[in-house]
Design a protein around this motif. Structure first.
Motif, mmCIF file in Angstrom:
data_model
loop_
_atom_site.group_PDB
_atom_site.id
_atom_site.type_symbol
_atom_site.label_atom_id
_atom_site.label_comp_id
_atom_site.label_asym_id
_atom_site.label_seq_id
_atom_site.Cartn_x
_atom_site.Cartn_y
_atom_site.Cartn_z
ATOM 1 N N THR A 18 -19.135 131.413 29.542
ATOM 2 C CA THR A 18 -20.585 131.559 29.668
ATOM 3 C C THR A 18 -21.259 130.754 30.771
ATOM 4 O OG1 THR A 18 -21.020 129.788 28.071
ATOM 5 C CG2 THR A 18 -20.724 132.009 27.189
ATOM 6 N N SER A 19 -20.616 129.696 31.295
ATOM 7 C CA SER A 19 -21.382 128.728 32.088
ATOM 8 C C SER A 19 -21.437 129.006 33.572
ATOM 9 C CB SER A 19 -20.790 127.329 31.893
ATOM 10 O OG SER A 19 -19.522 127.251 32.526
ATOM 11 N N GLY A 20 -20.456 129.677 34.117
ATOM 12 C CA GLY A 20 -20.375 129.816 35.567
ATOM 13 C C GLY A 20 -19.789 128.610 36.268
ATOM 14 N N LEU A 21 -19.415 127.552 35.524
ATOM 15 C CA LEU A 21 -18.852 126.352 36.144
ATOM 16 C C LEU A 21 -17.512 126.622 36.817
ATOM 17 C CD1 LEU A 21 -19.490 123.519 33.514
ATOM 18 C CD2 LEU A 21 -20.759 123.973 35.602
ATOM 19 N N PHE A 22 -16.825 127.668 36.359
ATOM 20 C CA PHE A 22 -15.480 127.945 36.849
ATOM 21 C C PHE A 22 -15.438 129.146 37.784
ATOM 22 C CE2 PHE A 22 -15.206 125.914 32.661
ATOM 23 C CZ PHE A 22 -14.519 124.757 33.011
ATOM 24 N N ASN A 23 -16.620 129.508 38.314
ATOM 25 C CA ASN A 23 -16.705 130.549 39.341
ATOM 26 C C ASN A 23 -16.125 131.886 38.886
ATOM 27 O OD1 ASN A 23 -15.816 127.711 40.943
ATOM 28 N ND2 ASN A 23 -17.719 128.678 41.622
ATOM 29 N N GLY A 24 -16.274 132.184 37.611
ATOM 30 C CA GLY A 24 -15.823 133.464 37.094
ATOM 31 C C GLY A 24 -14.345 133.553 36.791
ATOM 32 N N ILE A 25 -13.608 132.467 36.990
ATOM 33 C CA ILE A 25 -12.178 132.454 36.679
ATOM 34 C C ILE A 25 -12.009 132.408 35.153
ATOM 35 C CG2 ILE A 25 -9.993 131.254 36.967
ATOM 36 C CD1 ILE A 25 -11.099 132.523 39.524
ATOM 37 N N GLU A 35 0.461 132.045 27.446
ATOM 38 C CA GLU A 35 -0.911 132.198 27.907
ATOM 39 C C GLU A 35 -1.854 131.517 26.920
ATOM 40 O OE1 GLU A 35 -1.720 136.325 28.529
ATOM 41 O OE2 GLU A 35 -0.335 136.479 30.238
ATOM 42 N N ARG A 36 -2.788 130.716 27.476
ATOM 43 C CA ARG A 36 -3.694 129.939 26.625
ATOM 44 C C ARG A 36 -5.137 130.181 27.051
ATOM 45 N NH1 ARG A 36 0.109 127.123 23.092
ATOM 46 N NH2 ARG A 36 1.959 126.757 24.382
ATOM 47 N N PRO A 37 -6.048 130.354 26.109
ATOM 48 C CA PRO A 37 -7.442 130.596 26.478
ATOM 49 C C PRO A 37 -8.118 129.400 27.134
ATOM 50 C CG PRO A 37 -7.233 130.335 24.095
ATOM 51 C CD PRO A 37 -5.843 130.415 24.646
ATOM 52 N N PHE A 38 -7.552 128.198 26.932
ATOM 53 C CA PHE A 38 -8.150 126.986 27.506
ATOM 54 C C PHE A 38 -7.499 126.597 28.836
ATOM 55 C CE2 PHE A 38 -5.060 125.969 24.179
ATOM 56 C CZ PHE A 38 -4.120 125.233 24.889
ATOM 57 N N VAL A 39 -6.725 127.499 29.419
ATOM 58 C CA VAL A 39 -6.097 127.249 30.715
ATOM 59 C C VAL A 39 -6.582 128.296 31.701
ATOM 60 C CG1 VAL A 39 -3.915 127.087 31.978
ATOM 61 C CG2 VAL A 39 -4.057 126.234 29.632
ATOM 62 N N LEU A 40 -7.193 127.858 32.793
ATOM 63 C CA LEU A 40 -7.707 128.777 33.801
ATOM 64 C C LEU A 40 -6.559 129.457 34.533
ATOM 65 C CD1 LEU A 40 -10.488 126.522 35.397
ATOM 66 C CD2 LEU A 40 -10.801 128.326 33.683
ATOM 67 N N LYS A 41 -6.762 130.716 34.882
ATOM 68 C CA LYS A 41 -5.739 131.455 35.614
ATOM 69 C C LYS A 41 -5.570 130.936 37.040
ATOM 70 C CE LYS A 41 -5.799 135.682 32.886
ATOM 71 N NZ LYS A 41 -6.035 137.148 32.880
ATOM 72 N N ASP A 42 -6.601 130.306 37.578
ATOM 73 C CA ASP A 42 -6.515 129.648 38.891
ATOM 74 C C ASP A 42 -6.961 128.205 38.696
ATOM 75 O OD1 ASP A 42 -6.787 128.618 41.434
ATOM 76 O OD2 ASP A 42 -7.853 130.353 42.252
ATOM 77 N N GLY A 43 -5.995 127.274 38.682
ATOM 78 C CA GLY A 43 -6.295 125.886 38.367
ATOM 79 C C GLY A 43 -7.195 125.195 39.365
ATOM 80 N N SER A 44 -7.283 125.702 40.604
ATOM 81 C CA SER A 44 -8.145 125.041 41.589
ATOM 82 C C SER A 44 -9.602 125.061 41.143
ATOM 83 C CB SER A 44 -7.999 125.707 42.961
ATOM 84 O OG SER A 44 -8.500 127.028 42.951
ATOM 85 N N HIS A 45 -9.986 126.043 40.336
ATOM 86 C CA HIS A 45 -11.374 126.141 39.877
ATOM 87 C C HIS A 45 -11.657 125.219 38.700
ATOM 88 C CE1 HIS A 45 -12.687 129.500 42.482
ATOM 89 N NE2 HIS A 45 -11.390 129.713 42.541
ATOM 90 N N ASN A 46 -10.657 124.482 38.271
ATOM 91 C CA ASN A 46 -10.871 123.419 37.292
ATOM 92 C C ASN A 46 -11.543 122.215 37.952
ATOM 93 O OD1 ASN A 46 -10.631 122.424 34.666
ATOM 94 N ND2 ASN A 46 -8.469 121.956 34.814
ATOM 95 N N SER A 73 -3.907 121.547 37.706
ATOM 96 C CA SER A 73 -3.732 122.185 36.406
ATOM 97 C C SER A 73 -4.968 122.991 36.039
ATOM 98 C CB SER A 73 -3.481 121.125 35.329
ATOM 99 O OG SER A 73 -3.448 121.717 34.047
ATOM 100 N N GLY A 74 -4.729 124.150 35.451
ATOM 101 C CA GLY A 74 -5.835 124.938 34.921
ATOM 102 C C GLY A 74 -6.246 124.518 33.530
ATOM 103 N N HIS A 75 -5.543 123.549 32.947
ATOM 104 C CA HIS A 75 -5.849 123.062 31.593
ATOM 105 C C HIS A 75 -7.186 122.325 31.636
ATOM 106 C CE1 HIS A 75 -5.507 121.355 27.670
ATOM 107 N NE2 HIS A 75 -4.212 121.618 27.526
ATOM 108 N N VAL A 76 -8.165 122.851 30.916
ATOM 109 C CA VAL A 76 -9.519 122.305 31.036
ATOM 110 C C VAL A 76 -9.671 120.935 30.386
ATOM 111 C CG1 VAL A 76 -10.680 124.522 31.348
ATOM 112 C CG2 VAL A 76 -10.266 123.664 29.026
#
Length: 325
Positions: A18-25, A35-46, A73-76
């Motif tokens: 919802t926030s847009g903090l992760f640029n839509g990733i 696959e984990r919902p709390f891990v971004l598919k592109d870790g650079s956007h973390n 890491s994409g792990h938030v």
């Protein structure tokens, strides 16, 4: 009742959506083979967007290892990423870094450029010694040795140069595993080879330490339980950097060990540790000779002095980590 880590995991997943903090990733990146919902598919956007390219370049140029792999890491809930998101923006601002340091302990007159980096600034990340003083056999920044999450090099009002190692925590909490009696993979159960190797590295250094209290027997000692195992090694790191300052680029006469922990992380701070029977801070302070060399501070408190000069950073941190907005 949900613990702090579970609450933060849910909150961060909501921010992904919802926030847009992760640029839509989106979430759904892989962690530990799934696959984990709390891990971004592109870790650079973390990483906070304004630091993203420079932080990745910093790790590449300084041969620093990323937690869990060769990329951010994409792990938030990554504490390495949290540390960078809080501090990387201000690393070139001497006034801001000095203000943060003096907000913790008001005793310093200036911060000094950190010459061990390819482009010296006033905060460095995953710092190691030039020489292996802890018998670890490696000095690879960020992996396989004692690395300091964030580091400041400062001049004290006495005129001395001080090391300021910073250990950064986010949602970490620990079980009651005794690292002094751990087996190696493939080793016969009860051989304790990994634990014996650890004790062969550190026991004599602990016994020689001016800060860490010696014990007659280190098997089952608090020093070999987390989070104290990390704190023990960082204390030895600072002491031995000072003892061998003639061989180190970051020559110093003293140190202050800063432990950054969210005040809401009760599972880390308020747990009654089996090895000691008391909370984390009481447990650790019971092992220290000089209480003034160790201090705990929350991320929000550390960043208070830069709130006016870095309003966009504070807005980001408030939403991403501090749950203030």
């Amino acid at each position: 009742m949900k613990n702090y880590k579970d609450k933060e995991c849910e909150r961060q997943q909501a921010l992904i959506e919802t926030s847009g903090l992760f640029n839509g990733i989106s979430g759904g990146g892989r962690f530990m083979g799934k696959e984990r919902p709390f891990v971004l598919k592109d870790g650079s956007h973390n990483l906070y967007a304004p630091i993203r390219e420079q932080a990745i370049k910093y790790f590449r140029d300084n041969n620093v290892g990323w937690w869990g792999g060769s990329k951010p890491s994409g792990h938030v809930l990554s504490s390495q990423v949290a540390c960078l998101n809080h501090l990387f923006s201000v690393r070139n601002d001497a006034d801001a870094v000095l203000a943060m340091l003096n907000n913790v302990r008001n005793e310093f007159t200036e911060v000094l450029p950190i010459s061990s980096d390819t482009e010296p600034a006033y905060i460095a990340f995953e710092v190691v010694s030039d020489i292996d003083h802890l018998n670890e056999g490696s000095s690879t920044r960020g992996s396989n040795c004692t690395s300091i999450d964030a580091f400041i090099y400062a001049r004290h009002k006495s005129g001395e140069k001080w090391l300021i190692p910073i250990e950064w925590k986010y949602t970490e909490h620990y079980n009651n595993q005794d690292k002094s009696n751990e087996d190696r993979d493939g080793e016969d159960e009860g051989s304790n080879g990994k634990g014996k190797e650890r004790m062969s590295r550190y026991n004599d250094l602990i016994s020689a330490s001016a800060q860490l209290k010696s014990q007659d027997d280190y098997v089952g000692s608090l020093y070999y339980y987390e989070p104290f195992y990390q704190l023990m090694r960082q204390t030895l790191w600072a002491e031995n950097m000072i003892a061998h300052k003639d061989a180190e680029r970051l020559a110093a006469d003293n140190y202050l060990h800063i432990h950054v922990i969210p005040s809401e992380n009760d599972e880390l701070l308020q747990k009654k540790y089996k090895v000691s029977g008391v909370t984390m801070e009481k447990s650790w302070r019971g092992m220290l000779a000089d209480q003034g060399k160790y201090i705990i501070v929350s991320p929000e408190s550390l960043l208070v002095p830069v709130a006016t000069s870095y309003p966009e950073l504070i807005d980001y941190l408030s939403i991403r980590y501090w749950n203030n907005k």
